[in-house]
Scaffold this motif. Sequence first.
Motif, PDB file in Angstrom:
ATOM      1  N   ALA A 320       0.839  -1.199   0.000  1.00 30.16           N
ATOM      2  CA  ALA A 320       0.000   0.000   0.000  1.00 30.16           C
ATOM      3  C   ALA A 320       0.874   1.248   0.000  1.00 30.16           C
ATOM      4  CB  ALA A 320      -0.934  -0.009   1.195  1.00 30.16           C
ATOM      5  N   SER A 321       1.944   1.187   0.781  1.00 30.47           N
ATOM      6  CA  SER A 321       2.849   2.318   0.898  1.00 30.47           C
ATOM      7  C   SER A 321       3.519   2.601  -0.441  1.00 30.47           C
ATOM      8  CB  SER A 321       3.875   1.975   1.973  1.00 30.47           C
ATOM      9  OG  SER A 321       4.626   3.076   2.274  1.00 30.47           O
ATOM     10  N   GLU A 322       3.972   1.533  -1.070  1.00 32.35           N
ATOM     11  CA  GLU A 322       4.607   1.642  -2.381  1.00 32.35           C
ATOM     12  C   GLU A 322       3.630   2.181  -3.440  1.00 32.35           C
ATOM     13  OE1 GLU A 322       7.694  -0.392  -3.219  1.00 32.35           O
ATOM     14  OE2 GLU A 322       7.682   0.439  -5.256  1.00 32.35           O
ATOM     15  N   LEU A 323       2.413   1.659  -3.386  1.00 36.88           N
ATOM     16  CA  LEU A 323       1.402   2.094  -4.370  1.00 36.88           C
ATOM     17  C   LEU A 323       1.061   3.567  -4.172  1.00 36.88           C
ATOM     18  CD1 LEU A 323      -0.900  -1.068  -4.255  1.00 36.88           C
ATOM     19  CD2 LEU A 323       0.536  -0.344  -6.162  1.00 36.88           C
ATOM     20  N   LEU A 324       1.005   3.956  -2.910  1.00 39.52           N
ATOM     21  CA  LEU A 324       0.698   5.352  -2.596  1.00 39.52           C
ATOM     22  C   LEU A 324       1.780   6.278  -3.157  1.00 39.52           C
ATOM     23  CD1 LEU A 324      -1.519   6.841  -1.030  1.00 39.52           C
ATOM     24  CD2 LEU A 324       0.032   6.900   0.928  1.00 39.52           C
ATOM     25  N   ALA A 325       3.015   5.790  -3.074  1.00 40.77           N
ATOM     26  CA  ALA A 325       4.131   6.589  -3.582  1.00 40.77           C
ATOM     27  C   ALA A 325       4.058   6.751  -5.098  1.00 40.77           C
ATOM     28  CB  ALA A 325       5.450   5.937  -3.192  1.00 40.77           C
ATOM     29  N   ARG A 326       3.296   5.869  -5.743  1.00 41.64           N
ATOM     30  CA  ARG A 326       3.134   5.993  -7.199  1.00 41.64           C
ATOM     31  C   ARG A 326       1.945   6.873  -7.579  1.00 41.64           C
ATOM     32  NH1 ARG A 326       3.294  -0.091  -8.776  1.00 41.64           N
ATOM     33  NH2 ARG A 326       1.980   0.727 -10.426  1.00 41.64           N
ATOM     34  N   THR A 327       1.396   7.583  -6.612  1.00 40.82           N
ATOM     35  CA  THR A 327       0.359   8.576  -6.914  1.00 40.82           C
ATOM     36  C   THR A 327       0.980   9.954  -6.679  1.00 40.82           C
ATOM     37  OG1 THR A 327      -0.494   8.787  -4.670  1.00 40.82           O
ATOM     38  CG2 THR A 327      -1.390   6.993  -6.002  1.00 40.82           C
ATOM     39  N   GLU A 328       0.145  10.968  -6.735  1.00 35.38           N
ATOM     40  CA  GLU A 328       0.672  12.320  -6.539  1.00 35.38           C
ATOM     41  C   GLU A 328       0.348  12.861  -5.154  1.00 35.38           C
ATOM     42  OE1 GLU A 328       0.282  14.760 -10.429  1.00 35.38           O
ATOM     43  OE2 GLU A 328      -1.075  13.052 -10.631  1.00 35.38           O
ATOM     44  N   VAL A 329       0.159  11.952  -4.176  1.00 34.53           N
ATOM     45  CA  VAL A 329      -0.127  12.442  -2.826  1.00 34.53           C
ATOM     46  C   VAL A 329       1.062  13.254  -2.325  1.00 34.53           C
ATOM     47  CG1 VAL A 329      -1.627  10.476  -2.268  1.00 34.53           C
ATOM     48  CG2 VAL A 329       0.758  10.471  -1.525  1.00 34.53           C
ATOM     49  N   GLY A 330       0.767  14.275  -1.557  1.00 34.59           N
ATOM     50  CA  GLY A 330       1.820  15.173  -1.099  1.00 34.59           C
ATOM     51  C   GLY A 330       1.999  16.342  -2.053  1.00 34.59           C
ATOM     52  N   GLU A 331       1.702  16.086  -3.346  1.00 34.07           N
ATOM     53  CA  GLU A 331       1.829  17.160  -4.329  1.00 34.07           C
ATOM     54  C   GLU A 331       0.483  17.778  -4.683  1.00 34.07           C
ATOM     55  OE1 GLU A 331       4.984  14.215  -6.278  1.00 34.07           O
ATOM     56  OE2 GLU A 331       3.832  15.394  -7.729  1.00 34.07           O
ATOM     57  N   ARG A 332      -0.548  16.907  -4.637  1.00 35.98           N
ATOM     58  CA  ARG A 332      -1.888  17.402  -4.957  1.00 35.98           C
ATOM     59  C   ARG A 332      -2.805  17.103  -3.776  1.00 35.98           C
ATOM     60  NH1 ARG A 332      -3.613  14.831 -10.638  1.00 35.98           N
ATOM     61  NH2 ARG A 332      -5.495  16.043 -10.301  1.00 35.98           N
ATOM     62  N   PRO A 333      -3.690  18.055  -3.430  1.00 35.94           N
ATOM     63  CA  PRO A 333      -4.596  17.802  -2.314  1.00 35.94           C
ATOM     64  C   PRO A 333      -5.527  16.616  -2.606  1.00 35.94           C
ATOM     65  CG  PRO A 333      -5.068  19.922  -3.374  1.00 35.94           C
ATOM     66  CD  PRO A 333      -3.837  19.394  -4.015  1.00 35.94           C
ATOM     67  N   VAL A 334      -5.787  15.847  -1.564  1.00 35.80           N
ATOM     68  CA  VAL A 334      -6.551  14.611  -1.703  1.00 35.80           C
ATOM     69  C   VAL A 334      -7.889  14.724  -0.978  1.00 35.80           C
ATOM     70  CG1 VAL A 334      -6.600  12.179  -1.009  1.00 35.80           C
ATOM     71  CG2 VAL A 334      -4.524  13.158  -2.015  1.00 35.80           C
ATOM     72  N   ARG A 335      -8.925  14.263  -1.652  1.00 34.71           N
ATOM     73  CA  ARG A 335     -10.270  14.344  -1.103  1.00 34.71           C
ATOM     74  C   ARG A 335     -10.718  13.014  -0.511  1.00 34.71           C
ATOM     75  NH1 ARG A 335     -15.368  16.673  -2.353  1.00 34.71           N
ATOM     76  NH2 ARG A 335     -16.938  15.054  -2.393  1.00 34.71           N
ATOM     77  N   LEU A 336     -10.283  11.931  -1.149  1.00 34.99           N
ATOM     78  CA  LEU A 336     -10.716  10.598  -0.715  1.00 34.99           C
ATOM     79  C   LEU A 336      -9.553   9.631  -0.850  1.00 34.99           C
ATOM     80  CD1 LEU A 336     -13.862   8.675  -1.899  1.00 34.99           C
ATOM     81  CD2 LEU A 336     -11.614   7.711  -2.320  1.00 34.99           C
ATOM     82  N   ILE A 337      -9.468   8.722   0.125  1.00 38.09           N
ATOM     83  CA  ILE A 337      -8.458   7.682  -0.011  1.00 38.09           C
ATOM     84  C   ILE A 337      -9.076   6.351   0.400  1.00 38.09           C
ATOM     85  CG2 ILE A 337      -7.424   7.894   2.301  1.00 38.09           C
ATOM     86  CD1 ILE A 337      -4.718   7.678   0.667  1.00 38.09           C
ATOM     87  N   GLY A 338      -8.688   5.291  -0.311  1.00 39.71           N
ATOM     88  CA  GLY A 338      -9.275   3.998   0.009  1.00 39.71           C
ATOM     89  C   GLY A 338      -8.367   2.863  -0.402  1.00 39.71           C
ATOM     90  N   VAL A 339      -8.656   1.682   0.128  1.00 38.65           N
ATOM     91  CA  VAL A 339      -7.857   0.514  -0.227  1.00 38.65           C
ATOM     92  C   VAL A 339      -8.795  -0.685  -0.354  1.00 38.65           C
ATOM     93  CG1 VAL A 339      -7.292  -0.034   2.182  1.00 38.65           C
ATOM     94  CG2 VAL A 339      -5.806  -0.828   0.348  1.00 38.65           C
ATOM     95  N   THR A 340      -8.486  -1.551  -1.326  1.00 40.29           N
ATOM     96  CA  THR A 340      -9.294  -2.748  -1.551  1.00 40.29           C
ATOM     97  C   THR A 340      -8.378  -3.958  -1.624  1.00 40.29           C
ATOM     98  OG1 THR A 340     -10.901  -1.462  -2.819  1.00 40.29           O
ATOM     99  CG2 THR A 340     -10.934  -3.836  -3.139  1.00 40.29           C
ATOM    100  N   LEU A 341      -8.818  -5.047  -1.021  1.00 44.42           N
ATOM    101  CA  LEU A 341      -8.117  -6.314  -1.156  1.00 44.42           C
ATOM    102  C   LEU A 341      -8.958  -7.201  -2.054  1.00 44.42           C
ATOM    103  CD1 LEU A 341      -7.157  -6.847   2.596  1.00 44.42           C
ATOM    104  CD2 LEU A 341      -5.675  -6.075   0.744  1.00 44.42           C
ATOM    105  N   SER A 342      -8.313  -7.813  -3.047  1.00 43.68           N
ATOM    106  CA  SER A 342      -9.075  -8.682  -3.943  1.00 43.68           C
ATOM    107  C   SER A 342      -8.221  -9.882  -4.329  1.00 43.68           C
ATOM    108  CB  SER A 342      -9.522  -7.898  -5.177  1.00 43.68           C
ATOM    109  OG  SER A 342      -8.403  -7.355  -5.827  1.00 43.68           O
TER     110      SER A 342
END
Length: 356
Positions: A320-342
């Motif tokens: 999850a941490s690695e995947l998060l780092a592949r988004t723009e969190v920290g650079e762009r404001p975030v409205r919603l965050i979620g995680v799914t296991l499948s």
Amino acid sequence: MNDSPQRKIIHIDMDAFYAAVEERDCPALAGKPVVVGGAPNSRGVVATANYEARRYGIHSAMPTSQAYRLCPFAEFIKPRFEVYRAASQEVMAILNHYSECVEPLSLDEAYLDVSEATDYQGSATRIAQAIKAEIARKVRLTASAGVSYNKFLAKLASGMNKPDGLTVIRPQEGAAFVRHLPIGDFYGIGKATEAKMKKLGIHTGADLLRWSQDALVTHFGKAGYWYASLAQGEDLRPVRAHRERKSLGNEITFALDVNDADLLREELFRQLTELMSKLERRGWQAYTVTVKVKYADFEQVTRSWTHRQPLDTVKARESASELLARTEVGERPVRLIGVTLSGLTTAAVSAQTSWL
Ligand code: DCP
Ligand code: MG
């Protein structure tokens, strides 16, 4: 399901869907710019605008207040989701009539695999024409269709001649088509990856094609394999009639947008801990973690990782941490965050189908 390069795939995408439903139900709107969305208060955004309104620069996810400034005389309409859902069901029922293999992507979008179809001598183009005509007649809405030999190209094709379009990309045209494609239009290449590609000098499909698969994997990890095949106009993803239903997810919408990457990671970990203990209680194991981030401007991205071994809590958190780092969190404001296991499996085959 047929995975050969000669598959016949149709992508259907309704035109200005919510706005088109409003125009259908209210003839007085004919010819006027129509904007469907939230009220122009702090969080009101445009869900969609009809093509007249788009001429003024109005588009989905734009604050309604801005849309109002661009075109004050447009008709601003509150969404009627039940009506859109009903229209969507009618459309999907029509699609199901043409193929047993229909994968809905959203209310207004679906893929069909018509490789096995016998209607119209198996001509995917004529099937697409028939689908459009039937939707127009029965639901009184227009759809755009894309026809090609895989999902990637069929979806691009449906967007090429909107509204009311029908575009075909034949197998012999795919590779050339992809060479001219701007890199940001490739499936799965979001804003961040696009920027990274451009830094590497990759602006079009032709540029991408010059890179070896190994080099792409070095720079982009597993996604590099995917980019390499897209560059050739290849995409072997099957149309999935029955989408994976066994998944377990969590998400939160913040009252105020969040910029702090650490805080977001902590929130993800909290959600994951909850999910993992739910999984455990049910005797399930998961192989795939998907992180979803919706930015303040409503653009949404998901990042996924499928493991060879079932996940434990530590692995799930690392992913999850690695995947998060592949988004723009920290650079762009975030409205919603979620995680799914499948990719869930279980030893105990119980009849728990609706435990979500
Ligand atoms: N939608 C939304 N918020 C967004 C994007 C879309 O609420 N940010 C809703 C309204 C759209 C519907 O989903 O009508 C379908 O989305 P599309 O992206 O297919 O857009 P449209 O169908 O409105 O227009 P078109 O497909 O013709 O470009
Ligand atoms: Mg649409």
